[in-house]
Design a protein around this motif. Structure first.
Motif, short mmCIF file in Angstrom:
data_model
loop_
_atom_site.label_atom_id
_atom_site.label_comp_id
_atom_site.label_asym_id
_atom_site.label_seq_id
_atom_site.Cartn_x
_atom_site.Cartn_y
_atom_site.Cartn_z
N ALA A 33 23.06 113.31 47.60
CA ALA A 33 24.29 113.54 48.33
C ALA A 33 24.68 112.34 49.18
N LEU A 36 26.82 110.01 47.26
CA LEU A 36 28.15 110.54 46.96
C LEU A 36 29.08 110.50 48.17
N TRP A 39 31.64 106.93 50.62
CA TRP A 39 33.06 106.57 50.62
C TRP A 39 33.72 106.77 51.99
N VAL A 200 31.07 107.72 40.99
CA VAL A 200 30.54 109.01 41.42
C VAL A 200 29.37 109.43 40.54
N ALA A 203 26.37 107.20 41.29
CA ALA A 203 25.77 107.55 42.58
C ALA A 203 25.01 108.86 42.50
N PHE A 204 25.57 109.84 41.80
CA PHE A 204 24.92 111.14 41.66
C PHE A 204 23.62 111.04 40.88
N ASP A 225 30.80 100.53 45.18
CA ASP A 225 30.95 101.92 44.75
C ASP A 225 31.69 102.74 45.80
N ILE A 229 35.31 104.63 45.06
CA ILE A 229 35.42 106.08 45.23
C ILE A 229 36.47 106.39 46.30
#
Length: 321
Positions: A33, A36, A39, A200, A203-204, A225, A229
């Motif tokens: 998390a 994610l 951003w 995304v 990153a996940f 990233d 995002i």
């Protein structure tokens, strides 16, 4: 009367919630998390730039210093002292978020520099054509964001590379105004959406950032990233809500949360440190998911309430939060 834009409040409120989630995920060690939610750092910088670089309204040097720069300085000093005190009392339970190289207040230092430099930028944005503004954004992000990021990944970063990050901050700051005013084609929008979606997914899946992930907001603002995002989220929200009117019942809590977002940002890490210290002291261990959700809701409510109360203090309240 000029109609108030809806999507900036929605973006600011969403970024406020995501910031609290980001902090609680770090405290819980919930790595997927964390990637994610990075951003939020460039998003707040873009939201500042989209209004600060609007040359259609006059901003005197006195107003800039009194209403904006002074507020940042006071907030940095006051909450910095609170952070150091709580950090010492809780045994550094958040491992550097309150103090040190990853201190969340580093974001305020970046804003201070950009606000001080904004009169010069406003002259440029007032006269610049879209292509010239796009050049500033791309040049700044590539030189001050992507290049230092690549250097850090290959382990050859130098002091000069960190100095270049100033260009990156200028680029992200200007990106807010560019994304607000630019008329992008459907093809260009699809490219931004695709790049954001790819970041995304990476990153996940834990495939971005290699082994040098940082929680320092000053560095995360320039992480490629996080930037892509944030750009995709900005454009999706803008194009979805730019011509829509939301009901008062929906917009009222969103606007209130957006107004309290600065104070929530300043207060919630301190409350999180106290919460973690209390849980550790009593030997209470919660599953990561339960802790993140429960703590985030609690921190939003309490820090939002404290922000509202502090703003009621005559004269000084508006400078603190």
């Amino acid at each position: 009367m000029k109609r108030r834009l809806v999507y900036p409040d929605v973006l600011r409120a969403a970024a406020c919630v995501a910031t609290v989630l980001f902090s609680t995920c770090i405290a819980a060690g919930y790595t997927p998390a964390i990637g994610l939610l990075t951003w939020v750092c460039p998003m707040f910088l873009m939201l500042s730039g989209m209004f600060f670089l609007d040359g259609s309204w006059y901003l005197s040097g006195k107003e800039l210093g009194k209403c904006y720069v002074l507020r940042l300085v006071i907030a940095y000093l006051v909450w910095g002292m609170f952070a150091m005190l709580v950090n010492a009392l809780t045994g550094n339970v958040l491992q550097g978020i309150l103090t040190g190289s990853s201190c969340y207040l580093n974001f305020l230092f970046v804003l201070f520099i950009l606000y001080a430099f904004s009169p010069v930028l406003r002259v440029f944005t007032r006269a610049a054509q879209p292509r010239e503004l796009a050049y500033l954004v791309v040049f700044g992000v590539l030189l001050g964001g992507v290049y230092p990021f690549v250097q850090s990944q290959i382990g050859s970063v130098r002091v000069a590379d960190y100095a270049l990050m100033g260009f990156g901050y200028l680029g992200v700051f200007a990106a807010g105004w560019y994304l607000r005013t630019a008329f992008l084609t459907r093809k260009q929008l699809r490219i931004f959406y695709l790049l954001g979606a790819v970041c995304v997914i990476l990153a996940f899946r834990g495939l971005w950032g290699f082994d040098s992930f940082s929680t320092d907001p000053a560095q995360l603002m320039l992480s490629p990233d996080a930037l892509l995002i944030a750009t995709a989220i900005f454009l999706v929200t803008k194009n979805t809500l730019a011509k829509k009117r939301l009901s008062v019942k929906i917009m009222r809590p969103i606007a209130r949360l957006a107004q309290l977002s600065f104070g929530i940002y300043l207060i919630h890490p301190i409350l999180l440190a106290v919460l973690c210290w209390v849980l550790n002291d009593y030997g209470i261990y919660l599953p990561a998911g339960l802790f993140v959700i429960g703590a985030s809701v609690l921190l939003l409510v309490v820090s939002g309430g404290l922000t509202w109360l502090i703003r009621k203090i005559p004269t000084v309240g508006r400078y603190l939060v």
